[in-house]
Scaffold this motif. Structure first.
Motif, short mmCIF file in Angstrom:
data_model
loop_
_atom_site.label_atom_id
_atom_site.label_comp_id
_atom_site.label_asym_id
_atom_site.label_seq_id
_atom_site.Cartn_x
_atom_site.Cartn_y
_atom_site.Cartn_z
N ALA A 1 -8.29 31.84 59.28
CA ALA A 1 -9.11 31.34 58.07
C ALA A 1 -9.48 32.64 57.32
CB ALA A 1 -10.40 30.45 58.58
N VAL A 2 -10.14 33.48 57.92
CA VAL A 2 -10.62 34.80 57.20
C VAL A 2 -9.02 35.55 56.40
CG1 VAL A 2 -11.30 37.27 57.68
CG2 VAL A 2 -12.50 35.29 58.90
N PHE A 3 -8.26 35.44 57.41
CA PHE A 3 -6.89 36.06 56.88
C PHE A 3 -6.32 35.49 55.39
CE2 PHE A 3 -2.24 36.26 56.28
CZ PHE A 3 -1.98 37.63 56.04
N ILE A 4 -6.40 34.05 55.47
CA ILE A 4 -5.98 32.95 54.35
C ILE A 4 -7.11 33.49 53.30
CG2 ILE A 4 -5.58 31.01 53.59
CD1 ILE A 4 -4.94 30.24 56.38
N ALA A 5 -8.57 33.54 53.48
CA ALA A 5 -9.39 33.83 52.40
C ALA A 5 -9.18 34.92 52.04
CB ALA A 5 -10.49 33.77 53.05
N SER A 6 -8.64 36.05 52.89
CA SER A 6 -8.75 37.60 52.51
C SER A 6 -7.38 37.43 51.55
CB SER A 6 -8.56 38.59 53.47
OG SER A 6 -9.61 38.30 54.33
N LEU A 7 -6.34 36.70 51.72
CA LEU A 7 -5.23 36.92 50.75
C LEU A 7 -5.65 36.43 49.44
CD1 LEU A 7 -2.49 35.16 53.14
CD2 LEU A 7 -2.52 37.34 52.02
N GLY A 8 -6.48 35.20 49.46
CA GLY A 8 -6.83 34.69 47.85
C GLY A 8 -7.75 35.91 47.17
N ILE A 9 -8.70 36.38 47.90
CA ILE A 9 -9.66 37.53 47.34
C ILE A 9 -8.89 38.74 46.99
CG2 ILE A 9 -10.41 38.68 49.49
CD1 ILE A 9 -13.09 38.21 48.33
N PHE A 10 -7.94 39.10 47.77
CA PHE A 10 -6.80 40.20 47.53
C PHE A 10 -6.23 39.99 46.07
CE2 PHE A 10 -2.53 41.99 47.41
CZ PHE A 10 -2.97 43.27 47.46
N SER A 11 -5.73 38.60 45.78
CA SER A 11 -4.90 38.55 44.68
C SER A 11 -5.96 38.38 43.58
CB SER A 11 -4.19 36.91 44.89
OG SER A 11 -3.44 36.86 43.80
N LEU A 12 -7.20 37.96 43.69
CA LEU A 12 -8.05 37.68 42.66
C LEU A 12 -8.71 39.08 42.39
CD1 LEU A 12 -10.42 34.38 43.72
CD2 LEU A 12 -8.84 34.88 41.60
N SER A 13 -8.92 39.83 43.42
CA SER A 13 -9.21 41.25 43.02
C SER A 13 -8.49 42.15 42.01
CB SER A 13 -9.70 42.15 44.27
OG SER A 13 -8.44 42.20 44.93
N ARG A 14 -6.95 41.95 42.19
CA ARG A 14 -6.10 42.44 41.61
C ARG A 14 -5.99 41.97 39.81
NH1 ARG A 14 0.17 42.34 43.28
NH2 ARG A 14 0.12 40.05 42.32
N LEU A 15 -6.39 40.56 39.94
CA LEU A 15 -6.28 39.89 38.66
C LEU A 15 -7.42 40.55 37.94
CD1 LEU A 15 -4.96 36.34 39.42
CD2 LEU A 15 -3.90 38.19 37.88
N THR A 16 -8.61 40.72 38.78
CA THR A 16 -9.96 41.35 38.12
C THR A 16 -9.80 42.61 37.47
OG1 THR A 16 -11.23 39.77 39.35
CG2 THR A 16 -12.34 41.37 38.32
N ALA A 17 -9.05 43.33 38.47
CA ALA A 17 -8.80 44.77 38.02
C ALA A 17 -7.86 44.87 36.82
CB ALA A 17 -8.07 45.47 39.36
N GLU A 18 -6.91 43.94 36.71
CA GLU A 18 -5.98 43.96 35.22
C GLU A 18 -6.69 43.50 34.22
OE1 GLU A 18 -2.74 41.61 36.55
OE2 GLU A 18 -1.78 42.72 37.99
N ASN A 19 -7.44 42.35 34.31
CA ASN A 19 -8.15 41.86 33.23
C ASN A 19 -9.11 43.01 32.72
OD1 ASN A 19 -6.71 39.45 33.14
ND2 ASN A 19 -8.26 38.53 34.46
N LYS A 20 -9.79 43.73 33.68
CA LYS A 20 -10.82 44.85 33.28
C LYS A 20 -10.38 46.02 33.15
CE LYS A 20 -14.76 42.19 35.14
NZ LYS A 20 -16.06 42.35 36.00
N ILE A 21 -8.84 46.25 32.89
CA ILE A 21 -8.28 47.45 32.68
C ILE A 21 -8.64 48.33 31.61
CG2 ILE A 21 -6.20 46.81 31.82
CD1 ILE A 21 -6.52 49.43 34.68
N LYS A 22 -9.01 47.73 30.63
CA LYS A 22 -9.24 48.51 29.30
C LYS A 22 -10.90 48.85 29.41
CE LYS A 22 -5.70 46.29 26.38
NZ LYS A 22 -5.49 45.34 25.37
N GLU A 23 -11.51 47.84 29.84
CA GLU A 23 -12.95 48.21 30.02
C GLU A 23 -13.16 49.32 31.05
OE1 GLU A 23 -16.98 46.09 32.24
OE2 GLU A 23 -15.42 44.95 31.59
N ILE A 24 -12.57 49.33 32.14
CA ILE A 24 -12.60 50.58 33.08
C ILE A 24 -12.02 51.95 32.36
CG2 ILE A 24 -11.48 51.65 35.15
CD1 ILE A 24 -11.31 48.81 36.16
N GLY A 25 -11.09 51.62 31.47
CA GLY A 25 -10.49 52.97 30.80
C GLY A 25 -11.91 53.27 29.70
#
Length: 773
Positions: free
Chosen positions: A658-682
């Motif tokens: 269960a933790v592994f499956i949840a971690s897959l989802g949060i991993f994917s979301l963290s990547r999308l979050t980073a992509e969506n905020k890439i300009k803000e980070i820059g």
């Protein structure tokens, strides 16, 4: 075909998201399929019986072993009873053919009507007459093959426990998913002959089954039986409270203990497993839904272009449905492969053979198709509806502001971690309770304590047997008892004192029993070898019995009970599992050595293997034609907690998944979050933001979700574990640090999962993000 081509293009362009969804769903389906294999097998117990709806077990209050006379009298006097049968098993059943011994745990003595009532296919022999003659026996196919090989077993004579020879009169198919002992069935007339039983036998408890006439009301029949039997002179004044329990409900009954070697399932365990299986499917589904929502802006732009180019809403619906069908079908194929590869380890884990062939029936294939269709609807129509609910002009107008609210994402991720934290807490507390049981004082010393089953041939020479054993310096002591200490609960008497009835367990021991097990005397003395009158005139109580009897009218009689004098009181000791309170117990000194069924042997711990070989050699010297069977007492005690051990192992595996499956989802979301905020980070980096500040910015939301999940999960887990611990009379405490540790573990896993993506985004050159701005 166009839908299929488009699905493969979508998979190719979004391969990482597809792999994450496929991995999570495949693992979740594997868990769900393994759980359902076990659950369906358990619920199918006894369902193969053609007359199952008409068969009932007779019970009286909490008693399910009733005198033989009641069954015989009921059959004669109640026309509603179409057929009746009784069964009885004996401890430690084994058979011998030639010089070979065969342990048969699933064996009982049954009347010939047994085969009239129950659907048991015969391979050879006549089911109508197979058990008519005394000392006849019917064997299952696998046992007959094991004993006789390819030889025809009909007419062969085999020995039962070194006592009598039985003639094989039939061979039956191996019956799986049947809670009654049916690997070997001996004629009940054999027990009647050997133990002088008959229609007037009131002192032997039997399991009685009735097959009722169709349309008979079992409650009305039980009430009629109450009225009938309470009028009998022998039973006047007794509250019998008869009831008829449906045969198909016995295996998973929660208010009845297994009897006569019968099997019993655990309904509560099945319910917990079903809930876990469904929750793990939900966690995997949340990953998919979260990715759809997080990709909403890009998805909406894609849908808008398709709508502008003439794509209909229905076409988009079906494309998403087809995409989800490809995902679900692929996941089911992979999960089926995983189930095939893990089935043997899984069966070893749960200690049960599973019959997967039944899932190939039309009913279960239909269930599988309905389940697949449900997933397709959830995975296909949900995003399709979500992305096509507005018209084209609204998409154009609102495309930059769509789904800025992340409330649903946050709620779904929180739910995932709520489930994960509850499973982690549950695993920790079940393990803690098992550890408590293994380390708690039992009231006796079970280390290096061996139990050896005694047989009739050696009971006249027990003193010689004991003397030979004590000649070995690695054997510290020997005591004879009526049964294993874990079976002291099987004999009880009702004692009426001061108008109150007390049920008291009893066992027969010798003077070496208490010192051998290092039990503590609370007051008085142990039995003495020098005072022979104690064999007929003395008894010892445990403290639970003493607390009940000490202030009764027995005090005025010097605690004389049934013409026996109280010799001493021993400290309470656990002769049942920790699920039950320690019951009142009376220990008698055996007046007849024939009642000794077990030898308890204390080993020193030195040269254990050689000592065990020595004990077996001495046994065979005393009883060369009998089966030698031994087991350490601590191993017997461990068997009392097989369900809990299985549960903690399953919880551990499912919590990790269960933790592994949840971690897959949060991993994917963290990547999308980073992509969506890439300009803000820059921009932040250009303005001097530190990497640690950017990491904090990216991770704080995930930390917040886990903290909220912990706050929600804690009271739920506390309530669930508190209810589970109510099953134990002796239990551990709900320590706060386990809850805290589970929360920290979930938080640590979440941070490790998202930190890699956050680090990559935080250390990226801002020029790459801003070069086109």
């Amino acid at each position: 075909m166009n839908y299929l081509k488009q699905s493969f293009r979508n998979i190719w362009h979004k391969s990482s998201h597809f792999i994450i969804n496929l991995s999570g769903l495949s693992i979740a389906l594997t868990v769900f399929m393994l759980i359902m294999l076990y659950v369906v097998n358990e619920f199918n117990y006894d369902k193969s019986q053609a007359n199952g709806q008409q068969i009932y077990r007779l019970e009286a209050g909490d008693e399910n072993q009733l005198p033989l006379a009641i069954s015989r009298i009921a059959k004669k006097n109640f026309p509603e009873i179409e057929e009746a049968t009784v069964i009885k098993s004996f401890n430690n059943p084994w058979l011998r053919y030639d010089d070979n011994f065969y342990e048969v745990d699933d064996m009982c003595f049954a009347e010939g009507s047994f085969f009239e009532m129950f659907t048991i296919p015969f391979i050879s022999g006549d089911y109508k007459t197979a058990l008519d003659a005394p000392y006849s026996i019917v064997l299952c196919k696998s046992l007959a093959k094991k004993m006789f090989g390819d030889k025809n077993p009909i007419g062969e004579r085999i020995n039962f426990k070194g006592q009598d020879f039985y003639t094989v009169t039939g061979v039956i198919e191996d019956i799986s998913d049947f809670h009654l002992p049916a690997k070997a069935l001996a004629s009940f007339k054999s027990a009647e002959d050997r133990y002088h039983l008959g229609d007037d036998t009131w002192n032997w408890g039997m399991i009685s089954y009735f097959m009722l006439e169709e349309n008979t009301n079992p409650k009305q029949l039980a009430s009629k039986m109450d009225s009938f039997f309470t009028k009998m002179e022998r039973l006047q004044g007794q509250s019998l409270n008869f009831s008829l329990r449906p045969f198909n409900s016995i295996y998973l009954a929660t208010d009845s203990a297994p009897v006569d070697e019968s099997k019993q399932g655990n309904l509560y365990l099945l319910i917990v497993l079903i809930i876990i299986g469904v929750l793990i499917i939900v966690i995997a589904s949340i990953n998919f839904i979260n990715l759809i929502i997080s990709q909403g802006l890009k998805k909406m732009q894609e849908v808008t272009v398709k709508r502008i180019l003439g794509g209909s809403r229905m076409t988009i619906f079906f494309q998403y449905a087809f995409d989800s069908l490809v995902l679900c079908f692929s996941a089911i194929l992979i999960a089926s492969l995983f189930v095939f590869l893990t089935l043997n380890p899984y069966q070893n884990l749960i200690g049960k053979s599973l019959h997967y062939e039944q899932f190939l029936s039309f009913k279960y294939v239909l269930y599988a198709l309905l389940f697949l269709a449900t997933l397709v609807v959830i995975y296909g129509f949900f995003p399709a509806y979500f992305l096509t609910q507005k018209n084209i002009q609204q998409w154009k107008k609102d495309s930059k502001n769509v789904i800025k609210s992340q409330g649903l994402n946050n709620g779904l991720i929180t739910f995932q971690y709520v489930v994960s934290i509850i499973l982690i807490i549950g695993t920790a507390f079940i393990y803690r309770q098992l550890n408590y049981i293994q380390n708690e004082d039992l009231g006796f010393d079970d280390e290096q304590l061996l139990s050896v089953k005694l047989v009739p041939d050696m009971k006249n020479n027990l003193n010689s047997f004991k003397t030979q054993l004590l000649e070995n310096p690695n054997i510290k002591g020997v005591s004879f008892a009526s049964d294993d200490i874990t079976q002291f609960n099987q004999y009880s008497n009702k004692i009426t004192i001061d108008d109150k009835t007390v049920v008291v367990n009893y066992a027969e021991v010798d003077p070496d029993f208490i010192p051998l097990l290092d039990m503590k005397m609370v007051q008085g003395n142990n039995f003495s070898w020098n005072i022979k009158t104690q064999t007929n005139g003395g008894y010892i109580l445990n403290k639970a019995a003493w607390d009940i009897l000490k202030n009764t009218s027995l005090k005025d009689k010097n605690y004389n009970l049934d013409n026996r004098a109280l010799i001493g009181v021993v400290e309470n000791f656990h002769f049942e599992s920790f699920h039950s309170q320690i019951n009142p117990m009376i220990l008698y000194w055996q007046k007849n050595i024939q009642y000794s069924n077990n030898a308890l042997i204390k080993l020193s711990g030195n040269n254990t293997i050689q000592t065990l070989d020595y004990i077996e050699a001495v046994f065979h010297h005393s009883a060369p034609n009998d089966l030698y069977k031994c087991q350490f007492i601590n191993q017997e005690l461990d068997q009392l907690y097989r369900t809990e051990k299985t549960l903690v192992q399953l919880f551990c595996v499912f919590a990790l998944l269960a933790v592994f499956i949840a971690s897959l989802g949060i991993f994917s979301l963290s990547r999308l979050t980073a992509e969506n905020k890439i300009k803000e980070i820059g921009i932040r980096k250009v303005n001097g933001a530190k990497i640690s500040e950017i990491l904090t910015m990216l991770n704080k939301d995930f930390v917040k979700w886990v903290v909220i999940a912990f706050i929600v999960a804690t009271p739920i887990a506390w309530f669930a574990m508190n209810k589970w611990l109510e099953n134990f009379a002796y239990k551990t405490t709900l320590s706060w640090w386990i809850f805290a540790l589970a929360g920290l573990l979930a938080l640590g896993i979440a941070l490790l999962t998202v930190s890699w993506q956050s680090w990559k985004a935080a250390t990226r050159n801002p020029v790459e993000a801003l070069r086109y701005e």
